[in-house]
Design a protein around this motif. Structure first.
Motif, PDB file in Angstrom:
ATOM      1  N   UNK A 161       3.697  11.341  12.658  1.00  0.00           N
ATOM      2  CA  UNK A 161       3.437  12.224  12.005  1.00  0.00           C
ATOM      3  C   UNK A 161       2.549  11.416  10.294  1.00  0.00           C
ATOM      4  N   UNK A 162       4.043  10.391   9.532  1.00  0.00           N
ATOM      5  CA  UNK A 162       3.564   9.223   8.996  1.00  0.00           C
ATOM      6  C   UNK A 162       2.045   8.503   8.638  1.00  0.00           C
ATOM      7  N   UNK A 163       1.782   8.055  10.223  1.00  0.00           N
ATOM      8  CA  UNK A 163       0.551   7.554  10.063  1.00  0.00           C
ATOM      9  C   UNK A 163      -0.819   8.172   9.795  1.00  0.00           C
ATOM     10  N   UNK A 164      -0.219   9.386  10.876  1.00  0.00           N
ATOM     11  CA  UNK A 164      -1.585  11.008  10.626  1.00  0.00           C
ATOM     12  C   UNK A 164      -1.436  11.248   9.116  1.00  0.00           C
ATOM     13  N   UNK A 165      -0.376  11.313   8.382  1.00  0.00           N
ATOM     14  CA  UNK A 165      -0.801  11.866   7.049  1.00  0.00           C
ATOM     15  C   UNK A 165      -1.435  10.397   6.349  1.00  0.00           C
ATOM     16  N   UNK A 166      -1.297   9.698   6.814  1.00  0.00           N
ATOM     17  CA  UNK A 166      -1.815   8.618   6.129  1.00  0.00           C
ATOM     18  C   UNK A 166      -3.669   8.465   5.867  1.00  0.00           C
ATOM     19  N   UNK A 167      -3.499   8.581   7.410  1.00  0.00           N
ATOM     20  CA  UNK A 167      -5.225   9.035   7.997  1.00  0.00           C
ATOM     21  C   UNK A 167      -5.689   9.920   7.601  1.00  0.00           C
ATOM     22  N   UNK A 168      -5.261  11.441   7.184  1.00  0.00           N
ATOM     23  CA  UNK A 168      -5.305  12.108   6.816  1.00  0.00           C
ATOM     24  C   UNK A 168      -5.623  12.525   5.207  1.00  0.00           C
ATOM     25  N   UNK A 169      -5.166  11.500   4.738  1.00  0.00           N
ATOM     26  CA  UNK A 169      -5.676  11.225   3.236  1.00  0.00           C
ATOM     27  C   UNK A 169      -6.380   9.882   2.765  1.00  0.00           C
ATOM     28  N   UNK A 170      -6.862   9.413   4.436  1.00  0.00           N
ATOM     29  CA  UNK A 170      -7.689   7.674   3.711  1.00  0.00           C
ATOM     30  C   UNK A 170      -7.142   7.169   3.139  1.00  0.00           C
ATOM     31  N   UNK A 171      -5.872   7.315   3.246  1.00  0.00           N
ATOM     32  CA  UNK A 171      -4.812   5.355   2.805  1.00  0.00           C
ATOM     33  C   UNK A 171      -5.375   4.630   4.295  1.00  0.00           C
ATOM     34  N   UNK A 172      -5.748   3.771   2.916  1.00  0.00           N
ATOM     35  CA  UNK A 172      -5.931   2.713   3.895  1.00  0.00           C
ATOM     36  C   UNK A 172      -4.123   1.719   3.781  1.00  0.00           C
ATOM     37  N   UNK A 173      -4.047   1.558   4.849  1.00  0.00           N
ATOM     38  CA  UNK A 173      -2.309   0.788   4.697  1.00  0.00           C
ATOM     39  C   UNK A 173      -1.456  -0.856   5.409  1.00  0.00           C
ATOM     40  N   UNK A 174      -2.459  -1.278   4.708  1.00  0.00           N
ATOM     41  CA  UNK A 174      -1.995  -2.910   5.311  1.00  0.00           C
ATOM     42  C   UNK A 174      -0.783  -3.237   5.073  1.00  0.00           C
ATOM     43  N   UNK A 175      -0.051  -3.155   4.116  1.00  0.00           N
ATOM     44  CA  UNK A 175       0.906  -3.021   4.201  1.00  0.00           C
ATOM     45  C   UNK A 175       1.902  -1.895   3.843  1.00  0.00           C
ATOM     46  N   UNK A 176       3.284  -2.015   4.122  1.00  0.00           N
ATOM     47  CA  UNK A 176       3.902  -0.846   4.093  1.00  0.00           C
ATOM     48  C   UNK A 176       5.929  -1.312   3.882  1.00  0.00           C
ATOM     49  N   UNK A 177       6.647  -1.011   3.057  1.00  0.00           N
ATOM     50  CA  UNK A 177       7.968  -0.772   2.736  1.00  0.00           C
ATOM     51  C   UNK A 177       8.350   0.065   3.630  1.00  0.00           C
ATOM     52  N   UNK A 178       8.983   0.079   4.715  1.00  0.00           N
ATOM     53  CA  UNK A 178       9.840   1.294   5.269  1.00  0.00           C
ATOM     54  C   UNK A 178      11.364   1.389   4.245  1.00  0.00           C
ATOM     55  N   UNK A 179      11.787   2.671   4.005  1.00  0.00           N
ATOM     56  CA  UNK A 179      13.176   2.564   3.554  1.00  0.00           C
ATOM     57  C   UNK A 179      13.660   3.412   4.539  1.00  0.00           C
ATOM     58  N   UNK A 180      14.866   3.529   4.910  1.00  0.00           N
ATOM     59  CA  UNK A 180      15.643   4.332   5.904  1.00  0.00           C
ATOM     60  C   UNK A 180      16.936   4.410   5.886  1.00  0.00           C
ATOM     61  N   UNK A 210       0.249  -1.334   0.214  1.00  0.00           N
ATOM     62  CA  UNK A 210       0.182   0.501   0.048  1.00  0.00           C
ATOM     63  C   UNK A 210       0.849   1.408   0.245  1.00  0.00           C
ATOM     64  N   UNK A 211       1.312   1.141   0.648  1.00  0.00           N
ATOM     65  CA  UNK A 211       3.033   2.878   0.666  1.00  0.00           C
ATOM     66  C   UNK A 211       4.187   2.642   0.907  1.00  0.00           C
ATOM     67  N   UNK A 212       5.135   3.085   0.350  1.00  0.00           N
ATOM     68  CA  UNK A 212       6.754   2.644  -0.299  1.00  0.00           C
ATOM     69  C   UNK A 212       6.829   3.720   1.345  1.00  0.00           C
ATOM     70  N   UNK A 213       7.457   4.365   2.307  1.00  0.00           N
ATOM     71  CA  UNK A 213       8.029   5.020   2.833  1.00  0.00           C
ATOM     72  C   UNK A 213       9.315   5.234   3.075  1.00  0.00           C
ATOM     73  N   UNK A 214       9.851   6.555   2.988  1.00  0.00           N
ATOM     74  CA  UNK A 214      11.609   6.642   2.810  1.00  0.00           C
ATOM     75  C   UNK A 214      11.789   7.709   3.372  1.00  0.00           C
ATOM     76  N   UNK A 215      12.370   8.051   4.067  1.00  0.00           N
ATOM     77  CA  UNK A 215      12.787   8.239   5.731  1.00  0.00           C
ATOM     78  C   UNK A 215      13.922   9.489   4.925  1.00  0.00           C
TER      79      UNK A 215
END
Length: 262
Positions: free
Chosen positions: A129-148, A38-43
């Motif tokens: 803050x990432x989770x709050x952003x996803x919630x604010x944009x109605x993104x249902x996140x059941x799977x996520x790749x974290x890239x840090x 659902x989401x690829x998050x780069x930090x």
């Protein structure tokens, strides 16, 4: 020297997790039986070279949404310096790490993230803050790749694990992979990576992470500050960290960027 290199690499491999072999739909299918997350998050804590990994993820179409997370933190000054050195043609907007990386992504690859999170200052509020952003944009996140950054990858995942339920599949893919080698009686990296930490800084960051990940009264786990889910730190990693502490400094937290989650 070879033994020191091996000890450093054990910490680097422990902290710099990659749960899939490459950023591809094939690798996701093989490991998790899914084609896309659902989401690829780069930090923004990553070194400059991490943007190439972000670009590869977008080009591989392995996620439905791409987010860059990062305001100002302990890595920001180094990022600005290295970004300007690597990309002198870009007039950087230094208001946030997320903006800097998105500018490189757009200029070098013709790509852009779907969302930027620009207020966080540390690993803890990177995640909240990432989770709050996803919630604010109605993104249902059941799977996520974290890239840090490879030094911070495992702590980022442990921070996420504390904030979400087991129903969310959290996948690690550190922004780069590097090894330390002994050459001519000196320690060096096995490859040149744009914006890479100095070797002393790299080891200092790793040692700081082992202290934070160790779940005792001094760590960030449930037995300590309770910023992270529990992490098992193997005895060999603890032993190697103790040995390396005799030769390298340990990165301490910068109070300028502290919140209730550090």
């Amino acid at each position: 020297m070879a033994e020191l290199a091996e000890q450093i690499n054990s910490l680097g491999q422990f902290c710099g997790r990659r749960d899939i072999t490459e950023l591809s739909q094939t690798a996701l299918r093989q490991a998790y039986n899914i084609d896309t997350v659902d989401v690829f998050a780069f930090f923004g804590g990553s070194i400059v070279a991490g943007v190439a990994t972000l670009a590869a993820a977008i080009q591989a179409k392995i996620a439905r949404h791409y987010v860059i997370v990062g305001g100002h933190g302990h890595t920001t000054a180094a990022l600005i310096k290295n970004a300007r050195a690597c990309y002198p043609e870009i007039d950087f907007d230094t208001s946030s790490e997320a903006q800097i990386f998105n500018q490189i992504l757009h200029t070098q690859y013709g790509l852009s993230a779907d969302f930027l999170e620009t207020e966080s200052t540390n690993c803890g509020n990177n995640i909240t803050n990432l989770l709050a952003l996803l919630t604010a944009n109605n993104i249902n996140c059941r799977s996520i790749i974290l890239c840090q950054d490879a030094t911070l990858q495992l702590r980022m995942a442990a921070t996420m694990a504390q904030q979400v339920t087991d129903s969310v599949k959290v996948i690690n893919y550190a922004a780069y992979a590097v090894s330390v080698v002994a050459k001519d009686d000196q320690l060096t990296f096995d490859q040149a990576i744009p914006g890479m930490w100095s070797l002393n800084k790299y080891v200092s960051l790793l040692l700081g992470e082992i202290q934070r990940l160790t779940d005792d009264q001094n760590g960030y786990g449930p037995a300590g500050k309770n910023y992270l889910a529990h992490v098992d730190v193997p005895a060999l990693i603890q032993t190697n960290a103790h040995t390396l502490q005799q030769k390298f400094t340990v990165r301490t937290a910068n109070p300028l960027f502290a919140t209730e989650l550090n």
